[in-house]
Design a protein around this motif. Sequence first.
Motif, PDB file in Angstrom:
ATOM      1  N   ALA A 363       0.823  -1.209   0.000  1.00 50.92           N
ATOM      2  CA  ALA A 363       0.000   0.000   0.000  1.00 50.92           C
ATOM      3  C   ALA A 363       0.851   1.250   0.000  1.00 50.92           C
ATOM      4  CB  ALA A 363      -0.886   0.002   1.251  1.00 50.92           C
ATOM      5  N   SER A 364       0.198   2.357  -0.366  1.00 53.09           N
ATOM      6  CA  SER A 364       0.817   3.647  -0.077  1.00 53.09           C
ATOM      7  C   SER A 364      -0.219   4.499   0.633  1.00 53.09           C
ATOM      8  CB  SER A 364       1.335   4.310  -1.345  1.00 53.09           C
ATOM      9  OG  SER A 364       0.274   4.864  -2.057  1.00 53.09           O
ATOM     10  N   VAL A 365       0.247   5.170   1.654  1.00 50.39           N
ATOM     11  CA  VAL A 365      -0.637   5.983   2.492  1.00 50.39           C
ATOM     12  C   VAL A 365      -0.112   7.409   2.393  1.00 50.39           C
ATOM     13  CG1 VAL A 365      -1.443   6.380   4.851  1.00 50.39           C
ATOM     14  CG2 VAL A 365      -1.095   4.034   4.033  1.00 50.39           C
ATOM     15  N   GLY A 366      -0.970   8.328   1.969  1.00 53.05           N
ATOM     16  CA  GLY A 366      -0.525   9.703   1.722  1.00 53.05           C
ATOM     17  C   GLY A 366      -0.211  10.457   2.993  1.00 53.05           C
ATOM     18  N   PRO A 367       0.458  11.589   2.832  1.00 54.38           N
ATOM     19  CA  PRO A 367       0.811  12.401   3.990  1.00 54.38           C
ATOM     20  C   PRO A 367      -0.433  12.794   4.783  1.00 54.38           C
ATOM     21  CG  PRO A 367       1.699  13.369   1.957  1.00 54.38           C
ATOM     22  CD  PRO A 367       0.916  12.171   1.560  1.00 54.38           C
ATOM     23  N   GLY A 368      -0.319  12.768   6.087  1.00 55.02           N
ATOM     24  CA  GLY A 368      -1.398  13.243   6.947  1.00 55.02           C
ATOM     25  C   GLY A 368      -2.626  12.351   6.999  1.00 55.02           C
ATOM     26  N   ALA A 369      -2.611  11.200   6.339  1.00 52.63           N
ATOM     27  CA  ALA A 369      -3.776  10.310   6.410  1.00 52.63           C
ATOM     28  C   ALA A 369      -3.865   9.712   7.808  1.00 52.63           C
ATOM     29  CB  ALA A 369      -3.649   9.200   5.361  1.00 52.63           C
ATOM     30  N   ASN A 370      -5.068   9.295   8.191  1.00 54.18           N
ATOM     31  CA  ASN A 370      -5.276   8.723   9.523  1.00 54.18           C
ATOM     32  C   ASN A 370      -6.022   7.404   9.367  1.00 54.18           C
ATOM     33  OD1 ASN A 370      -6.111   8.080  12.126  1.00 54.18           O
ATOM     34  ND2 ASN A 370      -6.281  10.221  12.727  1.00 54.18           N
ATOM     35  N   LEU A 371      -5.388   6.324   9.792  1.00 54.70           N
ATOM     36  CA  LEU A 371      -6.041   5.014   9.705  1.00 54.70           C
ATOM     37  C   LEU A 371      -6.527   4.650  11.099  1.00 54.70           C
ATOM     38  CD1 LEU A 371      -3.507   3.070   7.418  1.00 54.70           C
ATOM     39  CD2 LEU A 371      -5.274   4.723   6.784  1.00 54.70           C
ATOM     40  N   GLY A 372      -7.833   4.437  11.231  1.00 57.01           N
ATOM     41  CA  GLY A 372      -8.395   4.125  12.538  1.00 57.01           C
ATOM     42  C   GLY A 372      -8.055   2.720  12.983  1.00 57.01           C
ATOM     43  N   ALA A 373      -8.377   2.438  14.249  1.00 59.69           N
ATOM     44  CA  ALA A 373      -8.096   1.113  14.816  1.00 59.69           C
ATOM     45  C   ALA A 373      -8.767   0.035  13.970  1.00 59.69           C
ATOM     46  CB  ALA A 373      -8.604   1.050  16.244  1.00 59.69           C
ATOM     47  N   GLY A 374      -8.036  -1.024  13.715  1.00 61.89           N
ATOM     48  CA  GLY A 374      -8.638  -2.140  12.989  1.00 61.89           C
ATOM     49  C   GLY A 374      -8.800  -1.900  11.501  1.00 61.89           C
ATOM     50  N   THR A 375      -7.999  -1.019  10.927  1.00 61.05           N
ATOM     51  CA  THR A 375      -7.997  -0.866   9.461  1.00 61.05           C
ATOM     52  C   THR A 375      -7.176  -2.007   8.869  1.00 61.05           C
ATOM     53  OG1 THR A 375      -8.147   1.533   9.600  1.00 61.05           O
ATOM     54  CG2 THR A 375      -7.288   0.610   7.537  1.00 61.05           C
ATOM     55  N   ILE A 376      -7.783  -2.716   7.924  1.00 62.83           N
ATOM     56  CA  ILE A 376      -7.078  -3.850   7.323  1.00 62.83           C
ATOM     57  C   ILE A 376      -7.075  -3.696   5.805  1.00 62.83           C
ATOM     58  CG2 ILE A 376      -7.006  -6.365   7.048  1.00 62.83           C
ATOM     59  CD1 ILE A 376      -6.740  -5.585   9.974  1.00 62.83           C
ATOM     60  N   THR A 377      -5.876  -3.710   5.217  1.00 62.50           N
ATOM     61  CA  THR A 377      -5.810  -3.810   3.756  1.00 62.50           C
ATOM     62  C   THR A 377      -5.907  -5.296   3.415  1.00 62.50           C
ATOM     63  OG1 THR A 377      -3.407  -3.911   3.864  1.00 62.50           O
ATOM     64  CG2 THR A 377      -4.374  -1.746   3.430  1.00 62.50           C
ATOM     65  N   CYS A 378      -6.899  -5.646   2.590  1.00 63.49           N
ATOM     66  CA  CYS A 378      -7.070  -7.047   2.193  1.00 63.49           C
ATOM     67  C   CYS A 378      -6.290  -7.197   0.898  1.00 63.49           C
ATOM     68  CB  CYS A 378      -8.550  -7.356   2.010  1.00 63.49           C
ATOM     69  SG  CYS A 378      -9.548  -6.827   3.422  1.00 63.49           S
ATOM     70  N   ASN A 379      -4.998  -7.461   1.038  1.00 63.77           N
ATOM     71  CA  ASN A 379      -4.097  -7.365  -0.119  1.00 63.77           C
ATOM     72  C   ASN A 379      -3.957  -8.678  -0.874  1.00 63.77           C
ATOM     73  OD1 ASN A 379      -2.769  -8.408   2.178  1.00 63.77           O
ATOM     74  ND2 ASN A 379      -0.779  -8.004   1.251  1.00 63.77           N
ATOM     75  N   TYR A 380      -4.427  -9.767  -0.287  1.00 68.81           N
ATOM     76  CA  TYR A 380      -4.139 -11.099  -0.864  1.00 68.81           C
ATOM     77  C   TYR A 380      -5.436 -11.866  -1.033  1.00 68.81           C
ATOM     78  CZ  TYR A 380      -1.721 -15.637  -1.250  1.00 68.81           C
ATOM     79  OH  TYR A 380      -1.254 -16.848  -1.668  1.00 68.81           O
ATOM     80  N   ASP A 381      -5.660 -12.365  -2.248  1.00 66.39           N
ATOM     81  CA  ASP A 381      -6.901 -13.098  -2.517  1.00 66.39           C
ATOM     82  C   ASP A 381      -6.658 -14.601  -2.549  1.00 66.39           C
ATOM     83  OD1 ASP A 381      -5.544 -13.521  -4.884  1.00 66.39           O
ATOM     84  OD2 ASP A 381      -6.744 -12.090  -6.039  1.00 66.39           O
ATOM     85  N   GLY A 382      -5.527 -15.011  -2.056  1.00 66.89           N
ATOM     86  CA  GLY A 382      -5.194 -16.432  -2.069  1.00 66.89           C
ATOM     87  C   GLY A 382      -4.331 -16.807  -3.254  1.00 66.89           C
ATOM     88  N   PHE A 383      -4.264 -15.898  -4.246  1.00 64.08           N
ATOM     89  CA  PHE A 383      -3.440 -16.157  -5.435  1.00 64.08           C
ATOM     90  C   PHE A 383      -2.473 -15.006  -5.704  1.00 64.08           C
ATOM     91  CE2 PHE A 383      -7.131 -18.772  -5.824  1.00 64.08           C
ATOM     92  CZ  PHE A 383      -6.634 -19.980  -6.283  1.00 64.08           C
ATOM     93  N   SER A 384      -2.990 -13.775  -5.679  1.00 65.54           N
ATOM     94  CA  SER A 384      -2.161 -12.619  -6.020  1.00 65.54           C
ATOM     95  C   SER A 384      -2.251 -11.557  -4.942  1.00 65.54           C
ATOM     96  CB  SER A 384      -2.634 -11.999  -7.336  1.00 65.54           C
ATOM     97  OG  SER A 384      -2.784 -12.997  -8.307  1.00 65.54           O
ATOM     98  N   LYS A 385      -1.217 -10.699  -4.966  1.00 67.99           N
ATOM     99  CA  LYS A 385      -1.209  -9.544  -4.073  1.00 67.99           C
ATOM    100  C   LYS A 385      -1.722  -8.334  -4.844  1.00 67.99           C
ATOM    101  CE  LYS A 385       0.950 -11.764  -0.750  1.00 67.99           C
ATOM    102  NZ  LYS A 385       2.409 -11.871  -0.647  1.00 67.99           N
TER     103      LYS A 385
END
Length: 459
Positions: A363-385
């Motif tokens: 991922a890339s997260v821009g300047p000043g962004a705020n990710l709340g508790a429990g933010t999850i990037t679902c980056n993997y579908d079992g085959f690809s990222k």
Amino acid sequence: MSSSASTPDFEGPIAVVILAAGKGTRMRSALPKVLHEIGGAPMLHHAMDAALGLAPARMAVVVGHGAEAVAAAARAKVPDVAICAQEQQLGTAHAVLTAEPALEGFEGEVIVLYGDTPFVELETMQRLRRERGEHGLMVLGFEAEEPGRYGRLILNNSGLDRIVEAKDATPQQLAVTTCNSGVMLGDCALILKLLANVSNDNAQGEFYLTDLPALAAEQGVTTGVVLCDEAETAGINDRLELSDAERRFQVHAREEAMRAGATLIAPETVFFSADTVLAPDVVVEPNVIFGPGVRVAEGARIRAFSHLEGADVGTNAIVGPYARLRPGTHLAADARIGNFVEIKNAEIGEGAKANHLTYVGDASVGPGANLGAGTITCNYDGFSKHRTEIGAGAFVGVNTALIAPVTLGDGAYVATGTVITQDVPEDGLAIARTPQQNREGSAKRLRQVLAARKAKQKE
Ligand code: UD1
Ligand code: MG
């Protein structure tokens, strides 16, 4: 062009030969001995690193047991290193002779090092060069606490008369406590010429490199001796010595980090890798582990119980407590990564925050962004990222799943509990959750029904 060079080159060219063909039986390991790690790097790399400080014109590594793996590790450090295969381990002289093709046409000095002796310091090698003077050869020795099976240095008025291996020594020679470290330096042509005359007529039936000083003396060539600390020349032969080497490495790394301007609140609980770089005014709290490939910029604070590997931490960033930075993490200045947050292969922009219970991967997260508790990037579908892009100043509410590939525009706002499946435009608000219903008095009625049911079951 500037004419000043940082290191004077008056000593001429030097070649390095590292012996690493031995089996290391006492390690009881499928892994070749020199590939066992100290500070997250194979011990072979420690020896190579120190030797690289000499700016050698050539470097050769003699491989035998586990040749392919050892060669690959050597090339990973120095891509154009010469790999010399010693099919049978017939002794240290035979091993150096194996490197002869790699030294062809070379004019200058050669230094012989062991791959399983990772702590010989650059300064010590430079002393061998500086103090050589009229000597043909130089040997690095040490005062041994327990001389045991080390070769003994038999000295005379002008330097070293000969080296006697313990198994070939007389009782008087065994009483000598000045021992051979194994490091030898001399004129390359001389060493190759002398090696050709080494025989294996000795207790072990091996071709000993240690025969060289006596052979040189026969030709009127003298050998000088430099002594170093025993700890510097300690070889590693079993897992106990390996753990001892690791301990000594860590003590040294902590001291270096503090001398370079980092504060370690409880140094004995912080573990470094050979390539960890901490800038001045970094603060490291207790119980932090630096795996390979970590750089931390000025003023950053690594809070307790964090684990970092393959990560750049920007100026004044704060990491942890209990954070995990995995390879490919880049934190810009002033980023905040809090407790139970894992980051992998992601850029976190300046001042961006992920303070609690979050996974950010690919991922890339821009300047000043705020990710709340429990933010999850679902980056993997079992085959690809897949990648997640989060724009500058975006706000992600708690318990949000971002199903990649997906992009949140600059200033986007994601409501708590949302599962994001589509891109969110710049300054857009995304909300995806079932509306809440309140039913008056329903809780009370439900409790009565459940209590009655339980009472009936007990009858
Ligand atoms: C050697 C020295 C001894 C010295 C000691 C210091 C000789 C004959 N003896 O003894 O004087 O006090 O080191 O630790 O040199 N190797 C090869 N190919 C071979 C043999 C060895 O690559 O055919 C490598 C080994 O992997 C090891 C190094 O050379 O890294 C030293 O060999 P080792 O068998 O450990 O020598 P020592 O008996 O310890
Ligand atoms: Mg040895």
